[in-house]
Design a protein around this motif. Sequence first.
Motif, PDB file in Angstrom:
ATOM      1  N   SER A 145      86.180  92.331  25.133  1.00 12.83           N
ATOM      2  CA  SER A 145      84.940  92.326  25.203  1.00 12.83           C
ATOM      3  C   SER A 145      84.458  90.844  25.565  1.00 12.83           C
ATOM      4  CB  SER A 145      84.213  92.798  23.997  1.00 12.83           C
ATOM      5  OG  SER A 145      84.361  92.192  22.716  1.00 12.83           O
ATOM      6  N   PHE A 146      83.448  90.498  25.936  1.00 11.30           N
ATOM      7  CA  PHE A 146      82.846  89.047  26.191  1.00 11.30           C
ATOM      8  C   PHE A 146      81.744  88.659  25.444  1.00 11.30           C
ATOM      9  CE2 PHE A 146      85.046  90.881  29.929  1.00 11.30           C
ATOM     10  CZ  PHE A 146      86.101  89.790  30.162  1.00 11.30           C
ATOM     11  N   ALA A 147      81.841  87.451  24.654  1.00 13.15           N
ATOM     12  CA  ALA A 147      80.480  86.884  24.258  1.00 13.15           C
ATOM     13  C   ALA A 147      79.828  86.299  25.434  1.00 13.15           C
ATOM     14  CB  ALA A 147      81.029  85.740  23.057  1.00 13.15           C
ATOM     15  N   LYS A 148      78.457  85.759  25.061  1.00  8.14           N
ATOM     16  CA  LYS A 148      77.720  85.066  26.077  1.00  8.14           C
ATOM     17  C   LYS A 148      78.343  83.824  26.187  1.00  8.14           C
ATOM     18  CE  LYS A 148      72.867  84.192  26.848  1.00  8.14           C
ATOM     19  NZ  LYS A 148      71.503  84.221  26.302  1.00  8.14           N
ATOM     20  N   GLY A 149      78.845  83.806  27.513  1.00  6.62           N
ATOM     21  CA  GLY A 149      79.426  82.489  28.109  1.00  6.62           C
ATOM     22  C   GLY A 149      80.772  82.409  28.178  1.00  6.62           C
ATOM     23  N   GLU A 150      81.333  83.707  27.680  1.00  9.26           N
ATOM     24  CA  GLU A 150      82.851  83.828  27.770  1.00  9.26           C
ATOM     25  C   GLU A 150      83.325  84.648  28.660  1.00  9.26           C
ATOM     26  OE1 GLU A 150      86.076  85.210  24.283  1.00  9.26           O
ATOM     27  OE2 GLU A 150      84.135  86.179  24.337  1.00  9.26           O
ATOM     28  N   GLY A 151      84.309  84.383  29.499  1.00 13.51           N
ATOM     29  CA  GLY A 151      85.177  84.876  30.508  1.00 13.51           C
ATOM     30  C   GLY A 151      83.961  85.082  31.783  1.00 13.51           C
ATOM     31  N   LEU A 152      84.284  85.835  32.764  1.00 12.10           N
ATOM     32  CA  LEU A 152      83.147  85.689  33.969  1.00 12.10           C
ATOM     33  C   LEU A 152      82.122  86.683  33.621  1.00 12.10           C
ATOM     34  CD1 LEU A 152      82.954  85.228  36.974  1.00 12.10           C
ATOM     35  CD2 LEU A 152      84.376  87.412  37.555  1.00 12.10           C
ATOM     36  N   PRO A 153      82.261  87.818  33.180  1.00 18.20           N
ATOM     37  CA  PRO A 153      80.974  88.538  32.694  1.00 18.20           C
ATOM     38  C   PRO A 153      79.915  87.671  31.959  1.00 18.20           C
ATOM     39  CG  PRO A 153      82.718  89.943  32.716  1.00 18.20           C
ATOM     40  CD  PRO A 153      83.427  88.655  32.776  1.00 18.20           C
TER      41      PRO A 153
END
Length: 313
Positions: free
Chosen positions: A47-55
């Motif tokens: 999963s992605f935190a805000k600012g993490e990875g492309l999404p």
Amino acid sequence: MDTVLDAPVKTFIQVTEIWVPEGDRLVLATGNYGALSAFEEATRAISFAKGEGLPGKAWAEERPVVLKGFDGSYFKRIEAAAEAGLTSAVAIPVFNDAQLKAVLVVLCGDDENRTGAIEVWHEEDGLLMLDDGYYGAAKHFEWVSQHTHFPRGQGLPGGVWSASTPMLFRDLGSGYRFIRADSAGKAGLTTGLGLPIPVPQDKSFVLTLLSARGTPIARRFEIWDSRPVKVGREIAAILADGICEREGPLWTDDTQEPPRRVNANQGNIGKVLATGLPLIVTGKPGLTEGYETLVALPIFDAGEIAHIVAWYV
């Protein structure tokens, strides 16, 4: 238009994903991975935190983001992407005013035969400039695009910017309205879909999807308009424009049939109307005959869905 098509051809986009906010992270809602099961398995574990990875970057920066190379980048699935032959991606946030509804991510591979374009344009000093794009083998068209800008109302990006509505352009290689017609024709690009990407902070972004016959982004495009049919609390949409790549327009100007209309929760487009979320449908049940995948993307304006764009492969 429910005509059986030939066997599927190699498509320009190989993977499509929808990520939705859950608490302070983005989680995978659904995705279409085709035969790339190992990449799908790697994706479902993260999963992605805000600012993490492309999404997460598209979420944090509140804009569509193009990533043309994964090596050494902030992309989190570099090894799995390399094994799957994926080399680039575009993340498209779906905002309702300041609220993030979802992030649509499309991933592509790179080879000498894969031709098409996914472009992001942004407003700068009264003109639309290319933010970035992925073009596959269409290198000359990429160079032309990097050196082209659009006043409001000119070309496909400028037309979308001026009208604040999605637009379809046909016959890109010969269309006088398409500013890059000559280089588009040489690249084999045939159909263009442009759509506004509303984001907070009153910034202007336009996304263009340019499809080639040999490696199409889609074999059918549709634009649904929900603005003319809103009465009280009722939510509905009318099919305002569309094209089948092999069969031409979905209707002719002299047709006597009434506009095609869907209500909330009626079919796949109605589901997008009801939820306000993008949708990916795979498998033939529930789809127009001859197509195997549907992607539908809502476009918000003033707190309501104004349009839904859909493409079928």
